[in-house]
Design a protein around this motif. Structure first.
Motif, PDB file in Angstrom:
ATOM      1  N   GLN A  85       0.886  -1.108  -0.011  1.00 42.06           N
ATOM      2  CA  GLN A  85      -0.113   0.178   0.027  1.00 42.06           C
ATOM      3  C   GLN A  85       0.836   1.239   0.089  1.00 42.06           C
ATOM      4  O   GLN A  85       2.098   1.218   0.504  1.00 42.06           O
ATOM      5  N   SER A 112       7.372   5.909   3.142  1.00 38.58           N
ATOM      6  CA  SER A 112       8.824   5.374   3.043  1.00 38.58           C
ATOM      7  C   SER A 112       8.861   4.558   1.788  1.00 38.58           C
ATOM      8  O   SER A 112      10.228   4.276   1.438  1.00 38.58           O
ATOM      9  N   CYS A 135       2.809   4.528   0.772  1.00 41.67           N
ATOM     10  CA  CYS A 135       3.269   5.094   2.050  1.00 41.67           C
ATOM     11  C   CYS A 135       4.624   5.692   1.741  1.00 41.67           C
ATOM     12  O   CYS A 135       5.482   5.468   0.540  1.00 41.67           O
TER      13      CYS A 135
END
Length: 951
Positions: free
Chosen positions: A622, A626, A624
């Motif tokens: 998903q 990072s 994100c």
């Protein structure tokens, strides 16, 4: 009162008495200087600017100069007076000029004791007045000012009067230089002012020589001379004063000012007209040699720097003239040696000396002037200056030497950057030295390097390699007999510092072209580069060198391909997300392009496999914060690889866009695998502009490199681009589509998907523009360039009933002119829209229905609604219309220019008719059309200097 100022009426409409207007001006100044609200400050600024332009300013400026006013109010009064005299002189009748002159002189004397800023502005105003009156109404302003007023109650003390006079004499030539004047008027004023030098020069000499003159007076004398020198005063007429300036160098208080003045005088090219006077100054400059050496030895950077500037100004500005005076050859040679001493100023630049960098351009100038002499004199000077250039090499290599490691580590980042730039300048200078010494220079460097590497000699190996690198970067060394020996020496160098290791790498990189012609030497060099790649501290230099070798020697790297790919993969996997990884991918792309076709797929899949696997993993996660940098990094790696991975390396260039042999299926297989992955990425990151831009970058580089070989990907990519753009419009998608149009629009197999993509993008973009195009300048520019490409490559696109040509044509007119006209013109001028209006019915219909609006918009922009810098864009559109639909343009011009206030109230009907007739006459000369539009624009803006008012 602050908030009320925002609603204040223009000055001419207030009905205030003069006294009330002065109070209002003071309140506005108070608001401008002290109100913390920026909106209030801006409102005050606008109102004050308007007040300065009003007729009432001629009166209230004097009240603002009253002795009871604050200095900032007095300064505004003086500035207003200068504005009126310099820009609104025509407001006054000739019989008002004497009174203004008397009143202004009186105020100058009254402010002789300060404030200084007010006095300076009043002197500038008086200078502007003098320039308006010379020579008819005030034939000799300088002589009158020097003579001064009769004794009276306002007569200031002698010292103050002297400073006022010098201020006036200083700002007079400065005001002349900064004034906007017609060429004939400028020449007239220059001649009149130059004639006043006979009055100014003796006064300045007297003040500079007098022991009773205080320091501030002498400094003002020096500044005054600088201003008059720019007027082209003959050096012979001021030589004595210039020599007085050299004498002033002995006064520490005057040293800096004297240096500036002498440099200004010596830097004037007009000095070359007075060859005898110029030659006579060489001994004067040489007389500073002893002081220069003493200052350099004592670490006196200021004195060294100043004397160096003087020597370089004389030697560099007048090099050719002094070389041509054969009787001066010994003096000029002595001056050259003095400059050589400056080049070798002791210390490390820029920490302990700052003078040597001033001299580097001189060596190029001298070399260039010698090489441009006739053959006989050139040979003479080559023999005279050969020894100087041999010594220059020694000096330059010494100056390029790094400070000891501990000392260098203590330098600031800025000092290190300055030293890096300084070494680049030294590198350029060594290239010029090679023009003088030729192969002898390389042989000398090689002998010294061999002695240091193979024997007990002492010296700086890094500096010698830097010398080799500097020459090899720009000079063809393929025929040098020392390069094989250099290649043999490189592996034997004992590398003790990172700086030396970096220079070894960069030296190898500079020899990449030589290695391409001598591939047998690669076996000695490549292991060094690959070993350097394993060391993080050598990352930049080794990656750069490997990329250059892969680019230049790609056809000879097959035996080393496995090792190069393996080490590159390790480096990319280990390294941070950096630009070096991108350079390595480009190098690998060059390497793979040279391999046999059957070997490409295995190598490519093996090399890309870890990155594709990592991308697959990221695609399943998903979104994100990072994971985003990793996604963009991997897409960047792919983009860099496809920038240089050119299987069809013998295909025609992008500009020809002629079909080439199909790309081998293995490359298409990899691309399709990447495309599937990217579609998965986009399903989750479609709203992220950076990810979308990185995706488009991958395919744009692929299209540019593979050209027609990219064809099998066109249908899938077209569908994906349409999805991207409709979800999140970005200029990168438009730019990629433009590349596809350029290459594939003319191919029947791909016409349909590309045309469908253009329809989708056009419809979505027009919908954006209806909501407000000002928020999307990048999209507007890319969109117009896309349709520019379509008109050039495939105008049949506009035959589609699904393409709203009318909306497309009109979208430019709703744009903010300043932001969008450059991109609009891509579409409406050079892109051949108007040449197509006869053979494309859809285009013809929209030109007939909307052309008048376009002409009106263009005239509005020319008339003042857009910056003058965009004038050439408007001219190009009008020129295209004039060539292809002159009848329509004539009608639209006549209709739009009938309005008395359009496009400006400053132009008359007669002037507009003259503009229209001249424009319509120019159907072949683009330059003439630009000139016509420029003159009309100046007229509309009230900036007449040329134009139709004289016709």
């Amino acid at each position: 009162s602050g908030p009320l100022l925002l609603q204040m009426e223009p000055v001419g409409n207030t009905g205030d008495s003069p006294g009330e207007l002065v109070v209002t001006v003071e309140n506005a100044l108070q608001q401008l200087y002290y109100d913390p609200d920026m909106e209030q400050k801006n409102a005050a600024q606008r109102w004050l600017t308007q007040a300065q332009a009003s007729p009432q300013a001629w009166h209230f400026c004097w009240a603002l100069l009253g002795p009871d006013k604050l200095p900032e109010v007095q300064f505004f009064g003086a500035s207003t007076l200068h504005t009126k005299i310099s820009h609104h002189w025509a407001d006054l009748q000739p019989d008002q000029h004497p009174g203004l002159r008397t009143q202004l002189l009186s105020h100058v004397l009254r402010f002789s004791s300060g404030p200084r800023m007010v006095l300076t502005r009043l002197c500038v105003a008086l200078a502007s007045l003098a320039l308006n009156l010379v020579p008819q109404a005030w034939p000799k302003p300088v002589a009158d000012l020097v003579r001064g007023p009769q004794e009276g109650p306002q007569e200031p003390p002698p010292h103050a009067r002297c400073l006022v006079l010098l201020e006036l004499l200083t700002v007079l030539p400065e005001e002349f230089q900064s004034s906007r004047l017609a060429q004939a008027r400028r020449a007239q004023l220059r001649e009149a002012l130059a004639g006043e030098w006979a009055t100014v020069c003796p006064l300045l000499r007297r003040l500079l020589q007098s022991p009773d003159s205080p320091g501030p007076v002498k400094q003002r004398v020096l500044r005054c001379l600088s201003g008059w020198t720019a007027l082209g005063v003959a050096l012979e007429e001021s030589r004595g004063l210039v020599e007085d300036c050299f004498s002033a160098l002995g006064d520490a208080e005057l040293f800096d000012a004297a240096v500036e003045t002498i440099v200004t005088v010596l830097s004037q090219p007009d000095c070359q007209r007075c060859r005898a006077a110029l030659g006579g100054l060489i001994p004067v400059v040489l007389g500073l040699r002893e002081r220069l050496e003493a200052a350099a030895g004592a670490g006196d950077m200021e004195t060294t720097h100043g004397i160096c500037r003087i020597a370089v100004a004389l030697g560099e500005t007048h090099s050719r003239v002094l070389l041509e005076q054969v009787d001066l050859w010994q003096d000029y040679l002595a001056l050259v040696n003095m400059i050589l001493f400056c080049t070798g100023t002791p210390g490390h630049y820029p920490v302990s000396e700052t003078s040597s960098s001033l001299t580097l351009t001189f060596w190029y100038t001298l070399q260039d002037d010698i090489m441009s002499l006739e053959e006989e004199r050139q040979a003479l000077y080559l023999s005279v200056y050969r020894e100087v250039y041999v010594r220059l090499v020694e000096v330059l290599l010494q100056k390029a030497h790094y400070a000891p490691e501990e000392e260098y580590a203590s330098w600031s980042v800025d000092d290190k950057e300055q030293f890096r730039t300084y070494r680049v300048d030294i590198s350029d200078t060594l290239m010029y030295v090679y023009e003088m010494l030729g192969a002898e220079l390389l042989s000398s460097l090689y002998e010294r390097l061999g002695g240091l590497v193979l024997g007990p000699g002492r010296g700086d190996i890094e500096a010698l390699l830097f010398g080799f690198q500097s020459i090899a970067e720009t000079i063809d060394v393929n025929y040098s007999d020392v390069i094989p020996g250099l290649i043999g020496l490189l592996p034997r160098i004992s590398i003790s510092t990172v700086l030396l290791a970096d220079t070894v790498m960069y030296t190898i990189g500079s020899l990449a072209e030589w290695l391409a012609d001598h591939p047998v030497m690669l076996v000695k060099i490549l292991p060094m580069v690959l070993q350097g790649l394993a060391k993080p501290e050598l990352s930049v230099s080794s990656v750069s060198t490997l990329k250059r070798i892969c680019r230049e020697c790609q056809h000879d790297l097959a035996p080393y391909a496995h090792d190069i790919i393996r080490v590159s993969q390790v480096h990319i996997d280990r390294g941070p997300l950096s630009s070096q990884c991108m350079w390595l991918m480009q190098g690998v792309g060059f390497l793979l392009s040279s391999l046999p076709v059957e070997a490409v797929l295995g190598s490519l899949q093996s090399f890309l496999s870890p990155h594709i696997q990592r991308l697959e993993s990221l695609a399943q996660q998903q979104p994100c914060p990072s994971s985003k940098p990793s996604i963009i990094h991997i897409l960047g790696l792919l983009s860099s690889l496809f920038t240089t991975l050119d299987i069809n390396r013998h295909a025609p260039s992008l500009e020809t866009a002629v079909p080439a042999p199909p790309t081998p299926p293995q490359v298409v297989v990899v691309l399709q695998q990447v495309l599937t992955l990217i579609q998965n990425i986009l399903s989750k990151w479609l709203n992220d502009s950076e990810v979308v831009e990185a995706v488009c970058g991958v395919f744009e580089k692929s299209v540019r490199t593979l050209l027609h070989g990219f064809g099998p990907m066109v249908p899938q990519l077209s569908a994906m681009l349409g999805q991207i753009y409709c979800t999140y419009p970005q200029s990168s998608a438009l730019d990629l589509t433009r590349q596809m149009v350029h290459i594939f629009a003319a191919e029947r197999e791909f016409f349909s998907p590309v045309q469908d993509l253009v329809k989708v993008l056009t419809s979505a973009t027009l919908a954006i523009f209806q909501q407000g195009p000002r928020d999307h300048p990048d999209i507007a520019d890319s969109f117009m360039q896309l349709h520019a490409q379509i008109f050039k490559r495939k105008p049949d696109f506009y035959l589609s009933e699904h393409l709203d040509v009318s909306s497309l044509f009109c979208c430019g007119e709703c744009f903010n002119i300043e932001l969008f006209v450059p991109s609009v013109t891509h579409f409406k001028d050079k892109t051949e829209l108007f040449p197509r209006f006869k053979d494309l019915p859809a285009v013809g219909a929209v030109v007939l229905s909307e052309g008048r609006l376009l002409v009106q918009t263009l005239l509005q922009a020319v008339g003042g609604e857009a910056p003058r810098s965009l004038g050439d864009h408007f001219s190009e559109v009008l020129f295209s219309m004039n060539r292809n639909c002159v009848g329509l343009l004539a009608r639209w011009l006549e209709e739009t220019l009938q309005d008395p206030t359009f496009p400006s109230t400053l132009v008359s009907i007669q002037q507009k008719d003259a503009f229209r007739q001249r424009l319509l006459r120019e159907q072949t000369n683009r330059r003439q059309v630009k000139d016509v539009v420029k003159e009309f624009s100046l007229l509309c803006r009230g900036q007449q200097g040329v134009g139709y008012s004289t016709q």
